[in-house]
Scaffold this motif. Sequence first.
Motif, short mmCIF file in Angstrom:
data_model
loop_
_atom_site.label_atom_id
_atom_site.label_comp_id
_atom_site.label_asym_id
_atom_site.label_seq_id
_atom_site.Cartn_x
_atom_site.Cartn_y
_atom_site.Cartn_z
N LYS A 10 0.82 -1.21 0.00
CA LYS A 10 0.00 0.00 0.00
C LYS A 10 0.85 1.26 0.00
N GLY A 11 2.18 1.09 -0.03
CA GLY A 11 3.07 2.26 -0.07
C GLY A 11 3.18 2.98 1.25
N LYS A 12 2.76 2.32 2.35
CA LYS A 12 2.88 2.94 3.68
C LYS A 12 4.32 2.84 4.18
N LYS A 13 5.10 1.99 3.54
CA LYS A 13 6.54 1.94 3.81
C LYS A 13 7.22 1.49 2.54
N ASP A 14 8.54 1.64 2.49
CA ASP A 14 9.27 1.28 1.27
C ASP A 14 9.15 -0.21 0.99
N TYR A 15 8.97 -0.53 -0.27
CA TYR A 15 8.90 -1.92 -0.68
C TYR A 15 10.31 -2.49 -0.75
N ASP A 16 10.53 -3.57 -0.01
CA ASP A 16 11.82 -4.26 -0.04
C ASP A 16 11.54 -5.71 -0.43
N ALA A 17 11.93 -6.08 -1.65
CA ALA A 17 11.56 -7.39 -2.20
C ALA A 17 12.08 -8.55 -1.36
N ALA A 18 13.27 -8.39 -0.78
CA ALA A 18 13.85 -9.48 0.02
C ALA A 18 13.07 -9.66 1.32
N ILE A 19 12.74 -8.55 1.96
CA ILE A 19 11.97 -8.63 3.21
C ILE A 19 10.57 -9.15 2.91
N PHE A 20 9.97 -8.65 1.81
CA PHE A 20 8.64 -9.11 1.44
C PHE A 20 8.64 -10.63 1.22
N ALA A 21 9.65 -11.12 0.50
CA ALA A 21 9.73 -12.56 0.22
C ALA A 21 9.93 -13.36 1.50
N MET A 22 10.76 -12.84 2.41
CA MET A 22 10.98 -13.52 3.69
C MET A 22 9.66 -13.60 4.47
N ARG A 23 8.91 -12.51 4.47
CA ARG A 23 7.63 -12.50 5.19
C ARG A 23 6.63 -13.45 4.55
N ALA A 24 6.62 -13.49 3.24
CA ALA A 24 5.70 -14.41 2.54
C ALA A 24 6.04 -15.86 2.86
N THR A 25 7.33 -16.16 2.94
CA THR A 25 7.78 -17.51 3.32
C THR A 25 7.34 -17.80 4.76
N ASN A 26 7.49 -16.81 5.63
CA ASN A 26 7.05 -16.96 7.02
C ASN A 26 5.56 -17.28 7.10
N VAL A 27 4.75 -16.49 6.37
CA VAL A 27 3.30 -16.69 6.43
C VAL A 27 2.93 -18.07 5.91
N ALA A 28 3.60 -18.50 4.83
CA ALA A 28 3.30 -19.83 4.27
C ALA A 28 3.57 -20.91 5.31
N ALA A 29 4.70 -20.79 6.01
CA ALA A 29 5.02 -21.79 7.04
C ALA A 29 4.06 -21.68 8.22
N LEU A 30 3.82 -20.46 8.66
CA LEU A 30 2.96 -20.24 9.83
C LEU A 30 1.51 -20.67 9.57
N SER A 31 1.08 -20.59 8.32
CA SER A 31 -0.31 -20.93 7.98
C SER A 31 -0.64 -22.39 8.32
N LYS A 32 0.39 -23.21 8.42
CA LYS A 32 0.19 -24.63 8.70
C LYS A 32 0.02 -24.90 10.20
N LEU A 33 0.23 -23.90 11.03
CA LEU A 33 0.24 -24.15 12.48
C LEU A 33 -1.11 -24.06 13.20
N PRO A 34 -1.94 -23.03 12.95
CA PRO A 34 -3.08 -22.82 13.84
C PRO A 34 -4.05 -24.00 13.94
N LEU A 35 -4.28 -24.69 12.85
CA LEU A 35 -5.32 -25.74 12.84
C LEU A 35 -5.13 -26.75 13.97
N GLU A 36 -3.89 -27.08 14.26
CA GLU A 36 -3.61 -28.06 15.31
C GLU A 36 -4.13 -27.60 16.68
N GLY A 37 -4.23 -26.27 16.85
CA GLY A 37 -4.68 -25.73 18.13
C GLY A 37 -6.20 -25.74 18.31
N PHE A 38 -6.93 -26.07 17.26
CA PHE A 38 -8.40 -26.08 17.36
C PHE A 38 -8.90 -27.43 17.86
N VAL A 39 -8.43 -27.81 19.04
CA VAL A 39 -8.83 -29.10 19.63
C VAL A 39 -10.27 -28.98 20.16
#
Length: 128
Positions: free
Chosen positions: A31-60
């Motif tokens: 949204k241009g609220k901060k500078d776009y940094d492709a490396a940081i963006f990619a790292m965060r996208a990788t983080n979200v992809a990995a993290l997305s696999k976690l919550p379901l296990e907690g819905f016992v």
Amino acid sequence: NFKEVDDAIHYRQAAFGMIAHNFGDMGAMLKGKKDYDAAIFAMRATNVAALSKLPLEGFVSGSDTGSTEALAKIWSDKTDFDAKMKTFQENADLLALAAGTSDKKQIKQAFINTGKSCKGCHDVYKKD
Ligand code: ASC
């Protein structure tokens, strides 16, 4: 396995918190609220992809009471909830793939799709 229902609730909330932190920063960049940094963006996208696999296990079962915004509907419609969670995971994986390219249009679309799968689940299964 979790020792207490509260441990399961904390586990999924921790994962969601980390997802929101990483996804939120990606949104700020797009949204241009901060500078776009492709490396940081990619790292965060990788983080979200990995993290997305976690919550379901907690819905016992039985973890719809206490310090949680999770609605009981999650457990009465568990098949649909699981399917929506899977869609989120797939969209997050696609976002991580897109973030590895320099195709800003594809990245933006993949970000929007992922955000829609966050909201699609919150609208139905999360307390307002
Ligand atoms: C976020 C966040 C959400 C989702 C949702 C997407 O950054 O904390 O819950 O995006 O708002 O529509």
